[in-house]
Design an enzyme around this catalytic site. Structure first.
Site, PDB file in Angstrom:
ATOM      1  N   GLN A 172       0.957   7.890   3.668  1.00 49.49           N
ATOM      2  CA  GLN A 172       1.647   6.821   5.202  1.00 49.49           C
ATOM      3  C   GLN A 172       1.882   7.356   6.328  1.00 49.49           C
ATOM      4  OE1 GLN A 172       2.868   3.551   4.534  1.00 49.49           O
ATOM      5  NE2 GLN A 172       1.573   4.330   3.721  1.00 49.49           N
ATOM      6  N   LYS A 195      15.684   7.314   4.599  1.00 52.88           N
ATOM      7  CA  LYS A 195      15.153   6.638   5.662  1.00 52.88           C
ATOM      8  C   LYS A 195      13.858   5.315   5.853  1.00 52.88           C
ATOM      9  CE  LYS A 195      17.320  10.027   9.117  1.00 52.88           C
ATOM     10  NZ  LYS A 195      17.163  10.730  10.256  1.00 52.88           N
ATOM     11  N   GLY A 196      12.513   6.268   4.823  1.00 48.98           N
ATOM     12  CA  GLY A 196      11.319   5.495   5.028  1.00 48.98           C
ATOM     13  C   GLY A 196      10.703   5.941   6.313  1.00 48.98           C
ATOM     14  N   VAL A 197       8.623   5.491   5.652  1.00 46.32           N
ATOM     15  CA  VAL A 197       8.147   6.599   6.522  1.00 46.32           C
ATOM     16  C   VAL A 197       6.651   5.666   6.569  1.00 46.32           C
ATOM     17  CG1 VAL A 197       8.377   8.806   5.264  1.00 46.32           C
ATOM     18  CG2 VAL A 197       7.246   7.327   4.041  1.00 46.32           C
ATOM     19  N   GLY A 198       6.773   4.057   6.400  1.00 51.75           N
ATOM     20  CA  GLY A 198       5.738   3.252   7.259  1.00 51.75           C
ATOM     21  C   GLY A 198       5.450   3.595   8.356  1.00 51.75           C
ATOM     22  N   GLU A 199       6.275   3.350   9.092  1.00 50.15           N
ATOM     23  CA  GLU A 199       5.756   3.417  10.912  1.00 50.15           C
ATOM     24  C   GLU A 199       5.488   4.480  11.392  1.00 50.15           C
ATOM     25  OE1 GLU A 199       5.651  -0.005  11.122  1.00 50.15           O
ATOM     26  OE2 GLU A 199       6.938   0.195   9.241  1.00 50.15           O
ATOM     27  N   GLY A 238       0.568  -1.210   0.135  1.00 50.34           N
ATOM     28  CA  GLY A 238       0.020   0.345  -0.168  1.00 50.34           C
ATOM     29  C   GLY A 238       0.707   0.945   0.157  1.00 50.34           C
ATOM     30  N   LYS A 252       4.165  12.652  -2.357  1.00 52.43           N
ATOM     31  CA  LYS A 252       2.212  12.281  -2.375  1.00 52.43           C
ATOM     32  C   LYS A 252       1.570  11.074  -1.329  1.00 52.43           C
ATOM     33  CE  LYS A 252      -1.348  11.908  -5.577  1.00 52.43           C
ATOM     34  NZ  LYS A 252      -1.381  12.146  -7.065  1.00 52.43           N
TER      35      LYS A 252
HETATM   36 MO1  MOS Z   1       5.082  -3.584   9.758  1.00 51.95          MO
HETATM   37  S1  MOS Z   1       4.069  -4.149  11.443  1.00 51.95           S
HETATM   38  O1  MOS Z   1       6.845  -4.200   9.618  1.00 51.95           O
HETATM   39  O2  MOS Z   1       4.516  -4.254   8.173  1.00 51.95           O
END
Ligand code: MOS
Length: 734
Positions: free
Chosen positions: A631, A694-698, A464, A626
Site C-alpha cells: 500500500q 489504524k489503516g494504511v490505504g491513504e 487491492g 507485506k
Molecule cells: Mo479511497 S479515495 O477512500 O477509495
C-alpha cells in the site's frame, strides 16, 4: 487474542487466483446471450440535445437497440433516489434522464449489440444534434464565482491576521494542482445478468456492493430482493468506485427493457468522463519567529466542482492539527464549472492540502535557516488543536527519527545546488503526512463448520489492499486457528452490512467486526466445550481458544481439540454489528508519516528523476507487513506521479479533456521509480480499536508530492508551486 498470524507477511489468500486469471473482474464473467453496450458521450460541455439519429447504427445486423433519454424506462424523479453513500451535497447526476448536457463526456446514448466490436462501431455512427450553450471549465477564470463550501471547518483560533502581521518572518504563498484521474487498471464495468423472472444479478466494479445495489433499486424503483450486486475482485479503484458510475444504471436499464443480460464496460477514454481529484488553488500565509516557530497560519483553498453538486474534501483542516499554532484561520471554497462532479481520490483532500502545507513549511525552513526536520520538531503538536483532544497515539517523532536515519539525512548539505554528480543536481527534501484514522459501523458473520473450516463474511470489497488476507489473519488469531482453515467472503450485497471500502477504514471497521464475530464464536465454543460430559476442565472461567483447541488457561493438558468439539457439537455461527468504541470520543486518531526524497535533476534539460524515497509510517499495529508495505509503495509511486507527471489537460474552448488515455496522461512506470524503503514504526494504540490498527490505504501518498517539490528546490534553488513539476515549469521557474 493470540497473535501468531497478525503481524506476519502472509501471502495474499487470493494471490494464486489473481495471477492465474481465475479471479474475474466485473467485465469478465461469461454469460449466454450477452448483449454488449457501448456508450456515446457528449462532445459539448453545456447545452441540450436537439435530436439523436441512431438510424445508421440500428441498420447494422446485430445491433439490437439504442437507449437514449427519449426511450429509456422510468427512472426516479427525485434527488434522494440518486444519492448514494458517497454523494456530495446537491442534485446528483442522472444518466440519460433528459436532454440537458452538463459536461463534455456525459453519456447520451447506449448502443446495444451482439458483440463489443459491433457495439463500438455502431456507437460511432450515432449522430447527436446539439444546441450548445456557453460553458466555463477554467477554475482560474471562474475564481470570482467561488462560494463557501458546505463543509465543516475547524473554528478559527486567536487572531491569525494580527499574529502574522506581527511576526518576524512572514510568507504568503500560492499553490495549485491540476485535475487528476484515478485510472485503475480495470476500467469501470457492469455485467447485468437478467435472470428468469426478471431479477438482476450484477457484477459491478465498485467499492461498495451494497451501495450499488441500493442505488439501482432507488433509481429504477426495484424491490431490494430483486437485485444482488457482486464485486468479488476489483482491479484497483482508489475512490473511483465509491459512487456508482453511469455504466451501472445504463446496463440495468437495458437489461430490464430488453429482458436480456447486458454488459457495459467503459473504455479507457471514458474513464475520464466522471469523477477526479479536483484542480485546487491554495493560498497559505505563515508567520513565524526567527527560529521558525509558527505564530500564525492561514490556509485558504478553492476547489472546482460541478454545477449540480458541491464536492467537498478535507483540504485545509490538516493545517490546523499537524503543527502547534494558536492563531489560525482556515477557509475552503468551491467554484462550480460545467464539468462532472469531482470524486474522492486516494487520500482525498490530504494529498492536495499537504502538498501546499508541506511545501510552505519547507519555504519557512529556508526562510529561517532551519533544518526542515528540526522545523517540524520545533512545531510538533502533542494534541489535535482542531478538536482540542489528545491523540490515541502519535509516533510521528519516531517517523522523523527513523526515516532520517535510514535516508542519511544528517549528511545533507544545507545550501541549494550544493550537491551534484556530473550533470546532475542532487536534491534532498522531506515532508510530513497525516490521515485520519476512522472507524465506521460494520457487521460480520463467522461460521465454523463441523469439519473445522471457518467462513467469515462481510459485504466489504478488496480493491487491492489485501482485505481478504488481513481479515483472514484477524479471524485466525481471534479464534486461535491456522489461517489456512479460514475463508473470508466479501464482495456480495447479500452479506452482513459493511461500509464502502475507502478512507483507510476497512481494517478498523470490518476488521473490528470480524474480530468481534470470532470472539462471539469463541465464547460459544467455550460454552459447548464446558458442557461436554467428559470435559477435562477444573476452572471453566479460564477457557479460551488457542492453537486449534479450547483450553483452560495455559494448561494444554486441560484442552479439547476444536475438530473433536465440532464433530460432537455440530457447526456454530455468530453474527455481530460492530461500532466505534466510546473510548474514541475522548481522543483524536490519525496515521502519520515522514517522507524523505532524493531527486536528480539534469541541469541542462530540467528532467527530474526520483532516485530514492524513504517513507516512515506510524499507523498503529500492522496486520500484514507485506500487503501494508505494498500500500505504501503504491502511494509513494502515486505521489511521484502527482509531483512530476499527472495532469488532465483541458482544452477550455471545448471544455474537454485532451489527454484522456494512458499514452498522453502520464503516470510513472517502473523505469521512473528508484529505490523505495518503507518503515513501519512501532506504535501501540489501545484506544483506536481493539486491534490497535489504524489503516494504511491513504497515508502512503500524503506528503510525497511536497517532499519531491522540496527536493527539487534543494537541487535547483527553484520553487515550483504548481503541480506537476514538468521540465518547462522547472526551466522557467523563479
Ligand atoms: Mo479511497 S479515495 O477512500 O477509495
Amino acid at each position: 487474542m493470540n497473535s501468531s498470524s497478525i503481524g506476519q507477511p502472509l501471502d495474499r489468500v487470493d494471490g494464486v487466483a489473481k495471477v492465474t486469471g481465475q479471479a474475474r473482474y466485473a467485465a469478465e464473467y461469461p454469460v449466454d446471450g450477452l448483449l454488449h453496450g457501448s456508450v456515446v458521450c457528449s462532445a459539448i460541455a453545456r447545452g441540450r440535445v436537439r435530436a439523436i439519429d441512431a438510424s445508421a447504427a440500428l441498420a447494422l445486423p446485430g445491433v439490437v437497440w439504442v437507449l437514449t433519454h427519449e426511450n429509456r424506462p422510468a427512472m426516479a424523479g427525485d434527488d434522494e433516489s440518486y444519492e448514494d453513500e458517497d454523494a456530495a451535497d446537491g442534485s446528483p447526476f442522472r444518466p440519460l434522464f433528459d436532454a440537458r448536457v452538463r459536461y463534455s463526456g456525459q453519456p447520451l446514448a447506449l448502443v446495444l449489440a451482439d458483440s463489443l466490436e459491433l457495439a463500438r462501431h455502431a456507437a460511432s455512427l450515432v449522430r447527436v444534434d446539439y444546441q450548445p450553450d456557453e460553458h466555463e471549465t477554467d477554475l482560474r477564470a471562474a475564481l470570482p464565482r467561488a462560494h463557501d463550501a458546505p463543509a465543516e471547518l475547524p473554528e478559527p483560533r486567536g487572531d491569525a491576521e494580527a499574529a502574522i502581521a506581527g511576526a518576524e518572518v512572514q510568507l504568503a504563498l500560492e499553490y495549485e494542482l491540476a485535475n487528476e484521474y484515478h485510472n485503475p487498471m480495470e476500467p469501470h464495468a457492469s455485467t447485468v445478468i437478467y435472470q428468469p423472472g426478471g431479477d438482476l444479478l450484477v457484477h459491478d466494479k465498485t467499492q461498495g456492493p451494497q451501495n450499488s445495489q441500493q442505488y439501482l433499486c432507488n433509481v429504477l424503483n426495484l424491490e431490494p430482493s430483486r437485485v444482488r450486486v457482486l464485486s468479488a475482485f476489483v482491479g484497483g479503484a482508489f475512490g473511483s468506485g465509491l459512487r456508482p458510475q453511469y455504466q451501472l444504471p445504463l446496463a440495468a436499464m437495458a437489461a430490464l427493457t430488453l429482458r436480456r443480460s447486458v454488459r457495459v464496460a467503459l473504455t479507457r477514454q471514458q474513464m475520464f468522463t466522471f469523477g477526479y481529484r479536483p484542480r485546487t488553488v491554495q493560498r497559505l500565509r505563515l508567520g513565524a519567529c526567527a527560529e521558525g516557530k509558527l505564530q500564525g497560519l492561514i490556509h485558504e483553498a478553492i476547489g472546482q466542482t460541478s454545477r449540480f453538486e458541491d464536492f467537498t474534501e478535507q483540504v485545509v483542516p490538516w493545517s490546523g492539527m499537524l503543527y502547534h499554532c494558536d492563531h489560525l484561520r482556515l477557509d475552503y471554497r468551491l467554484t462550480p464549472l460545467d464539468v462532472y462532479t469531482p470524486l474522492d481520490m486516494r487520500a482525498p483532500g490530504a494529498a492536495t492540502g499537504l502538498f501546499a502545507l508541506e511545501s510552505a513549511m519547507d519555504e519557512l525552513a529556508w526562510a529561517t535557516g532551519t533544518d526542515p526536520v528540526q522545523l517540524r520538531l520545533l512545531n510538533y503538536s502533542e494534541t489535535d488543536q482542531n478538536q482540542g483532544k489528545p491523540y490515541s497515539s502519535k509516533e510521528l517523532r519516531a517517523c522523523y527519527r527513523q526515516g532520517a536515519e535510514a535516508f542519511g539525512w544528517s549528511r545533507r548539505s544545507a545550501q541549494p545546488r550544493s550537491m551534484r554528480e556530473g550533470e546532475q543536481l542532487i536534491g534532498w527534501g522531506m515532508a510530513t503526512g497525516v490521515w485520519e484514522a476512522m472507524q465506521k459501523p460494520a457487521s460480520a458473520r463467522a461460521s465454523l463448520s463441523a469439519d473445522g473450516r471457518l467462513i467469515v463474511a462481510s459485504a466489504t470489497c478488496d480493491i487491492g489492499p489485501g482485505t481478504a488476507t488481513a481479515m483472514t489473519q484477524i479471524a485466525a488469531d481471534t479464534l486461535g486457528i491456522d489461517p489456512a482453515r479460514v475463508h473470508f467472503k466479501l464482495g456480495d450485497s447479500t452479506l452482513p452490512t459493511a461500509p464502502l471500502q475507502g478512507g483507510s477504514f476497512t481494517v478498523s471497521s470490518v476488521g473490528s467486526a470480524v474480530r468481534e464475530a470470532c470472539l462471539a464464536l469463541a465464547r460459544r465454543l467455550c460454552e459447548a466445550a464446558r458442557q461436554l460430559p467428559d470435559a477435562p476442565f477444573s476452572d471453566a472461567s479460564q477457557l479460551r481458544c488457542i492453537d486449534g483447541r479450547v483450553q483452560q488457561g495455559d494448561d494444554s493438558q486441560r484442552a479439547i481439540d476444536l475438530l473433536e468439539l465440532l464433530a460432537r457439537h455440530g457447526s456454530l455461527e455468530a453474527e455481530v454489528d460492530a461500532k466505534p468504541g466510546k473510548q474514541r470520543e475522548q481522543v483524536a486518531s490519525a496515521t502519520h508519516s515522514a517522507v524523505f526524497v532524493e531527486v536528480r535533476v539534469d541541469e541542462a534539460l530540467g528532467t527530474v528523476r526520483v532516485s530514492r524515497v524513504v517513507s516512515a509510517i506510524a499507523a498503529g499495529r500492522v496486520v500484514n507487513p507485506k500487503t501494508a508495505r505494498s500500500q505504501i509503495l503504491g502511494g509513494v509511486v502515486w505521489g511521484i506521479g502527482m509531483a512530476l507527471q499527472e495532469e488532465a489537460l483541458i482544452d477550455h474552448r471545448l471544455g474537454r479533456c485532451m489527454n484522456h488515455n494512458l499514452a498522453d496522461y502520464h503516470l510513472p512506470v517502473h523505469a521512473d521509480i528508484g529505490d523505495i524503503e518503507v518503515i513501519f514504526v512501532e506504535e501501540e494504540d489501545a484506544l483506536v480499536n481493539a486491534l490497535g490498527s489504524k489503516g494504511v490505504g491513504e497515508i502512503g501518498i500524503v506528503g510525497v508530492a511536497a517532499a519531491v517539490a522540496n527536493a527539487v528546490y534543494h537541487a535547483t534553488g527553484k520553487r515550483i508551486r504548481q503541480l506537476p513539476i514538468t521540465l518547462d515549469r522547472l526551466l522557467q521557474g523563479e
